[in-house]
Design an enzyme around this catalytic site. Structure first.
Site, short mmCIF file in Angstrom:
data_model
loop_
_atom_site.label_atom_id
_atom_site.label_comp_id
_atom_site.label_asym_id
_atom_site.label_seq_id
_atom_site.Cartn_x
_atom_site.Cartn_y
_atom_site.Cartn_z
N THR A 195 -40.16 83.74 36.43
CA THR A 195 -39.63 84.08 36.92
C THR A 195 -38.72 83.81 35.30
O THR A 195 -39.14 84.73 34.21
CB THR A 195 -38.37 84.08 37.74
OG1 THR A 195 -38.27 82.05 37.37
CG2 THR A 195 -38.51 83.98 38.66
N LYS A 199 -44.13 77.28 39.07
CA LYS A 199 -43.00 77.88 38.09
C LYS A 199 -41.43 77.70 38.41
O LYS A 199 -40.92 76.23 39.48
CB LYS A 199 -43.30 79.17 38.56
CG LYS A 199 -42.11 79.10 40.18
CD LYS A 199 -40.51 79.20 40.51
CE LYS A 199 -40.04 80.20 39.31
NZ LYS A 199 -38.77 79.94 39.83
N THR A 222 -35.65 75.33 41.11
CA THR A 222 -35.93 76.29 41.35
C THR A 222 -37.38 76.08 41.38
O THR A 222 -37.29 76.73 40.15
CB THR A 222 -35.57 77.68 41.52
OG1 THR A 222 -34.19 77.25 40.95
CG2 THR A 222 -35.78 78.82 41.59
N GLU A 224 -35.14 76.26 30.88
CA GLU A 224 -34.44 77.00 30.50
C GLU A 224 -33.64 77.04 29.10
O GLU A 224 -32.69 75.60 29.37
CB GLU A 224 -33.25 77.75 31.62
CG GLU A 224 -34.01 79.45 31.94
CD GLU A 224 -33.01 79.33 33.28
OE1 GLU A 224 -32.41 78.87 32.93
OE2 GLU A 224 -33.50 80.49 34.05
N ASN A 258 -28.23 81.93 31.26
CA ASN A 258 -27.85 81.73 32.47
C ASN A 258 -26.64 82.95 32.45
O ASN A 258 -26.33 82.99 33.81
CB ASN A 258 -27.75 80.65 32.36
CG ASN A 258 -29.22 79.82 32.93
OD1 ASN A 258 -29.32 79.98 34.12
ND2 ASN A 258 -29.11 78.47 32.28
N SER A 285 -27.53 90.41 35.12
CA SER A 285 -27.16 91.55 35.25
C SER A 285 -27.54 92.18 34.55
O SER A 285 -28.66 91.95 34.07
CB SER A 285 -25.51 91.12 34.62
OG SER A 285 -25.58 90.05 33.88
#
Lengths: 405, 405
Positions: free
Chosen positions: B163, B190, B201, B281, B400, B405
């Site tokens: 992702t 992942k 996640t 991230e 994040n 969006s």
């Protein structure tokens, strides 16, 4: 008998009769900004109560002030920014003690016989360094001569305790009765980051000219702190130095009922909380997380706090993104009872999740404003609670990655 | 008898004999990037075990897979990125079920009689939206024809589950014995954010050609998960979809001892953890927080996790700032036994806090490198534990706040 109450934000610790205050630049901060504040109670009463950080690592001034507060009596509070005097070992405690001694000596010289045991000490700033005691002690001698009533003294003090705060925070509540039995409760606060879980890197001094026993003050302060500062959660961090003090001079000669006192302390704390939240480090959104339908108020608080602390929720709110799935993921790891099939979420009053699944239009809810309300219904009981928090922004990262360097 | 083990990062779920895999772009992601993966066990054994998210809000595929895993047997795992199928209610569960049915039907058509109850389903992506089932089902029909052994199939699968990951993550451990009794355990993972408190996640599929019972697999997987994925804590968030699966084909005809199996699973999980941490991230620092001198291993974990989750610690590390006071403030609010007068902290091996106070040169410790070790000695016992985490950077906030969006 008509009772009127009025909140005024241009007044603070010197709004109540019997209090003087001052704020000066003593050279503790390298910047030369104001960094030393004194709040002085002229009496006739000296009742006081305090609430302190729940952190196991307590700064030297907290240890000192907790000790002196066991008497239920305070004449003065000396506060400095520019250094937390935390994790400074026995020498740091001696510094806090020496500061209180110096304040007592200066006040005694000035004509008010005072003992160190009547002086609370509060510090805020970087953890781990000794304070420059030469500057602190010289400042103490100077500040006693600057003590003033009226608006100036209070505002100067409120400015001198600021660290990363961008504005001073003060408020006063005037309690008026038609018969003329008027009394005032005012206060000042500093704190902009590290607010949680129970208090903040937050220093708060409240003063009142009401007549009240230390027990009455303690009761009012404990209740109000739990509901206000205890539910303000900016980043899940909790300071070594958090202190909230309440001093009563009795100068109004009015002894309010416990419920009137409770109410006044709660309202002043609520207002200061709102000001702290609005000025929290790097804030672009003011967020209130309310959890309803919990089995107990405590579980509602735990659930709301879990959401308020979730970095993915907070970054989504920074991006004005109605990503309600992150709210569910956050509350799902909280140790509380909930029903995944019936849980509901709304943003700014618009349902975004009903019975555990997305509501029509959920992705289009407008979160672009500065105030965001999140309501989560756990659907298992009747209890509810709210936590105030903020978003997690670039400015937060910037401010906190550069703080000590 | 000489035993040799070797870790190879260019191989993953198809390193072990008896496994094929594939990854394709099925159109689930709007970007057109690969988004559907299949791992297929050709046997002769079909033993399997799984570990799932501890979040109370469990995605539909987790609910499905937990159910099928009660048999201790799996033929295939179908995984998609581009949508989590979480908080999608009963229709979402029907989608997960329908996907498993479609995989079973396609494999049966292809010549391998398979039931839906032998197919685990994993999903990752945005919470709250239904999957585009027309694309998922068409993709399932297609992907069965792409199944391949060797390196290609495994790498394609590892890419299709990404992702916000920037690189595919896979590794294989080759267990060789001079007598020729060789077996392999490989895997892919992942996950780049939302890693904590117990899983991420994170989707992980491990495969081995060893002969092992479902109980043996479960024992090895539970132990390894607790020590690896369970101690990787990037942002305190925990996903609705976290899944770790271990499948054994028995194709090597070697039945390793439980301790050899435990060791292999642990080493592969550790390696995947390191890869997940490095690609989390917005990471600029890889951080290991070790707590020593705790009264129990559990308290060491709680204390290390509290530090790893503290936003003020994480932003300081992003700024390469040896602000050890924040470490003390963070551990002080953890519900663990510690001695404020004896606690010690070191950064990258240099003591910065000794007996609760600053050490000489503490502010000058160099944290400019990408790897930072923080060791906190609570000074009350003999237990220790480590948590892997990262800094809190601008890139984390950016990624994040813009995700959905």
């Amino acid at each position: 008998m008509t009772t009127e109450t009025k909140l005024v934000r241009t007044q603070g610790v010197t709004a109540a009769a019997g209090f003087r205050a001052a704020g000066i630049a003593a050279g503790i901060k390298a910047s030369g900004a104001p960094d030393l504040a004194l709040v002085f109670n002229e009496g006739p009463d000296y009742a006081a109560a305090g609430v302190f950080t729940s952190n196991q690592i307590k700064a030297a001034p907290v240890q000192w002030s907790q000790q002196v507060l066991t008497t239920g009596r305070l004449r003065a509070v000396i506060l400095n920014s520019g250094g937390a005097n935390a994790c400074t070992g026995a020498p740091g405690f001696q510094d806090a003690h020496a500061t209180a001694e110096a304040v007592a000596a200066a006040l005694s010289d000035w004509g008010t016989e005072t003992g160190a045991i009547e002086v609370a000490v509060c510090s805020t700033g970087l953890i781990g360094d000794r304070l420059p005691m030469d500057k602190v002690l010289a400042g103490v001698t100077e500040i006693v001569h600057e003590l003033a009533g009226g608006l100036t003294g209070g505002e100067d003090a409120a400015r001198a305790i600021m660290t990363t705060d961008t504005v001073p925070k003060q408020v006063a509540l005037h309690h008026s009765v038609a018969s003329g039995e008027n009394w005032v409760l005012g206060g000042m606060a500093k704190g902009a980051g590290m607010m949680a879980p129970s208090l903040a890197t937050m220093l708060v001094v409240l003063t009142t000219d009401a007549v009240a026993s230390p027990d009455a003050l303690r009761e009012a302060l404990n209740k109000a702190s739990t509901l206000t500062f205890g539910r303000l959660d900016i980043d899940g961090s909790c300071s070594t130095n958090d202190t909230v003090l309440l001093l009563a001079s009795g100068a109004s000669e009015i002894r309010p009922s416990q419920s009137d006192l409770d109410d006044a302390v709660l309202r002043v704390c609520e207002d200061l909380c709102t000001q702290l939240q609005a000025d929290a480090e790097g804030v672009t959104k003011r967020v209130v997380i309310t959890v309803t339908g919990a089995v107990s108020e405590q579980e509602a608080v735990v659930a709301a706090r879990a959401i308020a602390r979730d970095s993915l929720v907070k970054t989504a709110l920074f991006g004005s993104d109605p990503n309600w799935g992150r709210v569910l993921a956050a509350v799902g790891i909280a140790p509380v009872t909930l029903d995944p099939q019936r849980i509901g979420v709304s943003f700014n009053g618009s349902p975004v999740c009903i019975d555990g699944a997305g509501a029509p239009g959920a992705r289009e809810v407008d979160l672009s404003g500065e105030d965001i309300t999140v309501v989560v219904d756990l659907a298992v009981g009747d209890a509810s609670a709210s936590i105030r928090t903020t978003d997690l922004s670039h400015a937060y990262v910037e401010e906190n990655s550069a703080y000590s360097s």
